[in-house]
Write an enzyme that holds these catalytic residues in place. Structure first.
Site, mmCIF file in Angstrom:
data_model
loop_
_atom_site.group_PDB
_atom_site.id
_atom_site.type_symbol
_atom_site.label_atom_id
_atom_site.label_comp_id
_atom_site.label_asym_id
_atom_site.label_seq_id
_atom_site.Cartn_x
_atom_site.Cartn_y
_atom_site.Cartn_z
ATOM 1 C CG ASP A 19 -2.014 1.018 1.165
ATOM 2 O OD1 ASP A 19 -2.153 1.668 0.117
ATOM 3 O OD2 ASP A 19 -2.746 1.173 2.166
ATOM 4 C CG ASP A 113 -3.013 3.768 -3.712
ATOM 5 O OD1 ASP A 113 -3.991 3.158 -4.164
ATOM 6 O OD2 ASP A 113 -3.069 4.467 -2.674
ATOM 7 C CD GLU A 114 -5.318 -1.284 -1.074
ATOM 8 O OE1 GLU A 114 -5.651 -1.985 -0.109
ATOM 9 O OE2 GLU A 114 -6.001 -0.317 -1.483
#
Length: 364
Positions: A19, A113-114
């Site tokens: 993350d 983003d993860e």
């Protein structure tokens, strides 16, 4: 025998959850040195604007994703707004995924983003999942200048909890012997799959922590939570059989409406969004999901169709915030080049629980 004494099979699944830390805001601070160390919000500083992401310096003042811009400005008078640059964020995300692919092809992206990574095969050579996670974080830092937090565990549920445990720039490992006790200590609001509606219901039933949830029988949970009972029963014990799915279909919840007469007035078009969003919120509530991405669909009188979307750094499903985002997307198309015959709004960027049954596997 306590749950922490359970002996798992020696065959192990190794899962990493990565993350990025305040991703959008961190990219802006990286690219604009004058923003470093200052409270930054990605979004538009206007009456109807919405914060898409906030730097950690801004979060100290209570500024958060999905907050109206005027509220964020009130919380932090020195807040600096940076206009979103989603094409840049997508390019950086592609760089990050290149780093992932050096360790595994089993990558399940959740957003820009993860992502989840299954590194079980890579660990067969003797390297540990913890070492791989650290190498990935170092690779991301070296190639993008950004920091990432990582969680390492034997299933997706625990890996995601772990990555949030020591942010920013942290690395947390939850082993099978620690898994059940780790879950027991957390508030149910931290559990992926427990949304605001379910959290409120659980609190009314006296379920505040993982330990409280674990004490409830499967029969009790089925009575109060229906088809979700087995999932809650399992995660309260640190069990999550879902595999990492590289080809996971991005699911969405949406609604749309076709109008008898074409819309040309902005205020009227915004008003027509309200009942559409109400349907979306109802459907999200029925599924107990919240999404990060709001997508606006516009079909013009000549049947030309366009979509505009905004991704926030936190999941939402309340009508006021969805309306604020959808309105901002609609305003971006005004004055309308043609009359509008259809408007649609959808939410995406959330996880859907996998109902497949698999054996629980061991790490390390």
């Amino acid at each position: 025998m306590s749950l922490t004494d359970i002996q798992y099979p020696s065959t192990a699944r190794r899962i990493i959850h990565i993350d990025m830390d305040a991703f959008f805001a961190s990219v802006e601070q990286r690219d604009h040195p004058e923003l470093r160390g200052k409270p930054v919000a990605v979004g538009r500083d206007q009456a109807r604007g919405v914060v898409a992401a906030a730097s950690y310096e801004a979060r100290v003042f209570g500024v958060r994703s999905a907050m109206p811009s005027v509220t964020a400005r009130r919380q932090c008078p020195d807040l600096i707004f940076a206009l979103p640059r989603f094409e840049v964020y997508r390019a950086v995300s592609a760089q990050i995924h290149e780093v992932f692919r050096r360790s595994t092809d089993l990558i399940e992206p959740l957003s820009l983003d993860e992502a989840y990574l299954d590194v079980t095969k890579a660990c067969a050579s003797g390297v540990t999942a913890t070492e791989i996670a650290q190498a990935i974080r170092q690779g991301i830092k070296s190639e993008t200048g950004l920091t990432a937090s990582a969680g390492v565990s034997f299933n997706k549920f625990l890996a995601k909890l772990a990555s949030d445990q020591d942010k920013p720039d942290g690395l947390t490992v939850i082993t099978p012997r620690k898994g059940a006790d780790f879950v027991a200590s957390l508030p149910v609001a931290r559990f992926n799959g427990v949304g605001p509606v379910t959290e409120a219901k659980m609190k009314k039933l006296g379920i505040l922590t993982g330990a409280d949830l674990r004490e409830k029988s499967l029969t009790f949970l089925a009575e109060h939570f229906g088809s979700s009972a087995e999932h809650y029963h399992a995660i309260s014990r640190g069990i999550d059989p879902r595999p990492v799915r590289p080809n996971r279909i991005r699911k969405s919840v949406g609604a749309e409406n076709t109008f008898a007469e074409d819309l040309t007035d902005l205020d009227e078009a915004v008003a027509r969004l309200a009942p559409i969003i109400a349907k979306v919120v109802k459907r999200c509530g029925e599924k107990d999901v919240a999404g990060r991405t709001v997508t606006l669909k516009i079909k013009f009188a000549d049947f030309e169709q366009i979509t505009r979307r905004m991704t926030l750094s936190a999941a939402i499903r309340d009508p006021a915030t969805i309306m604020a985002v959808a309105r901002e997307l609609l305003v971006g198309e005004f004055p309308f080049r043609k009359g509008i015959r259809l408007l649609g709004v959808s939410m995406s960027g959330f996880e859907v629980r996998d109902s497949q049954d698999e054996a629980q596997l061991e790490l390390f």
